[in-house]
Write a protein that holds these residues in place. Structure first.
Motif, PDB file in Angstrom:
ATOM      1  N   LEU A 119       0.824  -1.201   0.000  1.00 23.81           N
ATOM      2  CA  LEU A 119       0.000   0.000   0.000  1.00 23.81           C
ATOM      3  C   LEU A 119       0.861   1.255   0.000  1.00 23.81           C
ATOM      4  O   LEU A 119       0.581   2.222  -0.704  1.00 23.81           O
ATOM      5  N   ARG A 120       1.944   1.237   0.774  1.00 24.42           N
ATOM      6  CA  ARG A 120       2.838   2.393   0.796  1.00 24.42           C
ATOM      7  C   ARG A 120       3.490   2.610  -0.561  1.00 24.42           C
ATOM      8  O   ARG A 120       3.598   3.742  -1.046  1.00 24.42           O
ATOM      9  N   GLU A 174       2.305   1.663  -3.545  1.00 25.31           N
ATOM     10  CA  GLU A 174       1.305   2.125  -4.499  1.00 25.31           C
ATOM     11  C   GLU A 174       0.934   3.581  -4.255  1.00 25.31           C
ATOM     12  O   GLU A 174       0.763   4.347  -5.202  1.00 25.31           O
ATOM     13  N   PHE A 175       0.837   3.988  -2.995  1.00 24.74           N
ATOM     14  CA  PHE A 175       0.527   5.381  -2.691  1.00 24.74           C
ATOM     15  C   PHE A 175       1.668   6.299  -3.135  1.00 24.74           C
ATOM     16  O   PHE A 175       1.432   7.378  -3.677  1.00 24.74           O
ATOM     17  N   SER A 176       2.892   5.847  -2.936  1.00 25.29           N
ATOM     18  CA  SER A 176       4.048   6.641  -3.365  1.00 25.29           C
ATOM     19  C   SER A 176       4.063   6.774  -4.886  1.00 25.29           C
ATOM     20  O   SER A 176       4.339   7.861  -5.417  1.00 25.29           O
ATOM     21  N   ARG A 215       1.362   9.271  -5.852  1.00 21.82           N
ATOM     22  CA  ARG A 215       1.775  10.669  -5.606  1.00 21.82           C
ATOM     23  C   ARG A 215       2.760  11.155  -6.653  1.00 21.82           C
ATOM     24  O   ARG A 215       2.745  12.318  -7.021  1.00 21.82           O
TER      25      ARG A 215
END
Length: 97
Positions: A83-84, A86-88, A91
């Motif tokens: 999740l981290r 994919e979020f990065s 962004r």
């Protein structure tokens, strides 16, 4: 702490013994250091051809080893890490794309 009856050791004698032990330890360490450095230098020089030969053999046998295809590999990354990541990536792409 109470002492038993009798003469106690003088403190200067205990200090002199400790100082002598420290001086002996430092002297022995300094005298052994050049020999240890020479031994490590010689062993490092001997290991250079051994490591080259090992690298050649690993490169030669690398083609023979059965490595699973990229599709067969299982992703074991923990959920929070995925999740981290994919979020990065989201962004970095930006919301306007």
């Amino acid at each position: 702490m109470k002492h038993l009856a009798g003469k106690a050791k003088p403190k200067w004698l205990a200090f002199a013994g400790q100082a002598l032990a420290v001086a002996l330890f430092v002297t022995m360490t300094i005298s052994v250091m050049p020999m240890l450095l020479m031994i490590s230098l010689v062993s490092a020089l001997v290991l250079i051809p051994v490591m080259r030969r090992l690298r050649e053999e690993v490169e030669r046998t690398n083609a023979v080893v059965n490595v699973p295809a990229r599709e067969e590999m299982v992703d074991i990354t923990p959920l929070h890490e995925r999740l981290r990541q994919e979020f990065s990536a989201f962004r970095q792409r930006g919301w306007w794309r």
